[in-house]
Scaffold this motif. Structure first.
Motif, PDB file in Angstrom:
ATOM      1  N   GLU A  80       8.774  15.644  -0.990  1.00 57.25           N
ATOM      2  CA  GLU A  80       9.715  14.932  -1.862  1.00 57.25           C
ATOM      3  C   GLU A  80       9.373  15.165  -3.333  1.00 57.25           C
ATOM      4  OE1 GLU A  80      11.357  10.487  -2.997  1.00 57.25           O
ATOM      5  OE2 GLU A  80      10.278  10.738  -1.101  1.00 57.25           O
ATOM      6  N   TYR A  81       8.085  15.145  -3.665  1.00 56.52           N
ATOM      7  CA  TYR A  81       7.636  15.440  -5.029  1.00 56.52           C
ATOM      8  C   TYR A  81       8.152  16.818  -5.465  1.00 56.52           C
ATOM      9  CZ  TYR A  81       4.374  16.698  -8.770  1.00 56.52           C
ATOM     10  OH  TYR A  81       3.833  17.115  -9.962  1.00 56.52           O
ATOM     11  N   GLN A 137      11.494  19.159 -10.634  1.00 63.53           N
ATOM     12  CA  GLN A 137      12.262  19.900 -11.639  1.00 63.53           C
ATOM     13  C   GLN A 137      13.168  18.984 -12.457  1.00 63.53           C
ATOM     14  OE1 GLN A 137      11.731  23.276 -12.404  1.00 63.53           O
ATOM     15  NE2 GLN A 137      12.829  22.596 -14.222  1.00 63.53           N
ATOM     16  N   GLU A 138      13.751  17.981 -11.816  1.00 66.73           N
ATOM     17  CA  GLU A 138      14.623  17.057 -12.550  1.00 66.73           C
ATOM     18  C   GLU A 138      13.841  16.240 -13.575  1.00 66.73           C
ATOM     19  OE1 GLU A 138      14.924  13.289  -9.434  1.00 66.73           O
ATOM     20  OE2 GLU A 138      16.082  15.087  -9.013  1.00 66.73           O
ATOM     21  N   THR A 139      12.524  16.102 -13.394  1.00 69.50           N
ATOM     22  CA  THR A 139      11.709  15.406 -14.404  1.00 69.50           C
ATOM     23  C   THR A 139      11.335  16.342 -15.552  1.00 69.50           C
ATOM     24  OG1 THR A 139       9.479  15.833 -13.483  1.00 69.50           O
ATOM     25  CG2 THR A 139      10.727  13.943 -12.592  1.00 69.50           C
ATOM     26  N   GLY A 161       5.693  14.022 -23.462  1.00 72.12           N
ATOM     27  CA  GLY A 161       6.878  13.240 -23.128  1.00 72.12           C
ATOM     28  C   GLY A 161       7.181  13.297 -21.646  1.00 72.12           C
ATOM     29  N   TRP A 162       7.079  14.495 -21.069  1.00 70.94           N
ATOM     30  CA  TRP A 162       7.298  14.645 -19.628  1.00 70.94           C
ATOM     31  C   TRP A 162       6.262  13.869 -18.833  1.00 70.94           C
ATOM     32  CZ3 TRP A 162       3.598  17.390 -16.642  1.00 70.94           C
ATOM     33  CH2 TRP A 162       3.882  17.392 -15.275  1.00 70.94           C
ATOM     34  N   TYR A 163       4.977  14.095 -19.137  1.00 71.95           N
ATOM     35  CA  TYR A 163       3.918  13.477 -18.332  1.00 71.95           C
ATOM     36  C   TYR A 163       3.967  11.949 -18.401  1.00 71.95           C
ATOM     37  CZ  TYR A 163      -0.426  12.707 -15.920  1.00 71.95           C
ATOM     38  OH  TYR A 163      -1.349  12.283 -14.999  1.00 71.95           O
ATOM     39  N   GLU A 164       4.366  11.423 -19.539  1.00 67.55           N
ATOM     40  CA  GLU A 164       4.409   9.970 -19.736  1.00 67.55           C
ATOM     41  C   GLU A 164       5.775   9.372 -19.414  1.00 67.55           C
ATOM     42  OE1 GLU A 164       3.056   9.762 -23.775  1.00 67.55           O
ATOM     43  OE2 GLU A 164       1.043  10.445 -23.232  1.00 67.55           O
ATOM     44  N   ALA A 218      10.453   8.927 -15.250  1.00 70.51           N
ATOM     45  CA  ALA A 218      10.886   9.765 -14.125  1.00 70.51           C
ATOM     46  C   ALA A 218       9.686  10.426 -13.445  1.00 70.51           C
ATOM     47  CB  ALA A 218      11.885  10.818 -14.594  1.00 70.51           C
ATOM     48  N   TYR A 219       8.737  10.928 -14.239  1.00 67.43           N
ATOM     49  CA  TYR A 219       7.565  11.559 -13.628  1.00 67.43           C
ATOM     50  C   TYR A 219       6.642  10.512 -13.014  1.00 67.43           C
ATOM     51  CZ  TYR A 219       3.777  14.692 -12.584  1.00 67.43           C
ATOM     52  OH  TYR A 219       2.822  15.400 -11.912  1.00 67.43           O
TER      53      TYR A 219
END
Length: 118
Positions: free
Chosen positions: A22-23, A28-30, A69-72, A75-76
């Motif tokens: 599932e991850y 990709q959407e994150t 921004g992504w890691y925090e 969504a992620y």
């Protein structure tokens, strides 16, 4: 601004858990809102010096702000445990260098600093 990278060394389990699948289906959407894209996914390095157990994952971002921004992001955070609970890994974010980076200038500055300290 130089690009930035999220780099991970992962130790995949013998059997993929449903959470991991599932991850993989959702990551990709994150990444998309932050311009993230896989550069290496699951590559087994041809180690020339030292040791590197596990596999390598590298995700590129336009800059460090996008990588953090992504890691925090919420969504992620929502999917992170789906991987982290089943695949031991080391993950870090590192900023790249500008396109005109010249290592010889860095060496000259390091030499200057060392010589002035002696």
């Amino acid at each position: 601004m130089p690009a930035a990278y999220a780099i991970a060394r992962m130790f995949p389990p013998a059997r993929l858990h449903d959470d991991v699948l599932e991850y993989l289906e959702r990551i990709q959407e994150t990444l998309d809102p932050f311009g993230g894209r896989f550069l290496v996914h699951g590559g087994v390095p041809d180690v020339k010096e030292g040791e590197f157990p596990g596999v390598l994952v590298i995700v590129g971002f336009p800059d460090a702000a996008a990588a953090y921004g992504w890691y925090e992001s919420d969504a992620y955070a929502e999917i992170l445990a789906k991987r982290a609970d089943h695949i031991p890994s080391d993950l870090f974010i590192v900023e790249g260098v500008d396109a005109d980076y010249d290592i010889s200038k860095t060496a000259a500055e390091l030499r200057r600093q060392r010589d002035s300290a002696e």
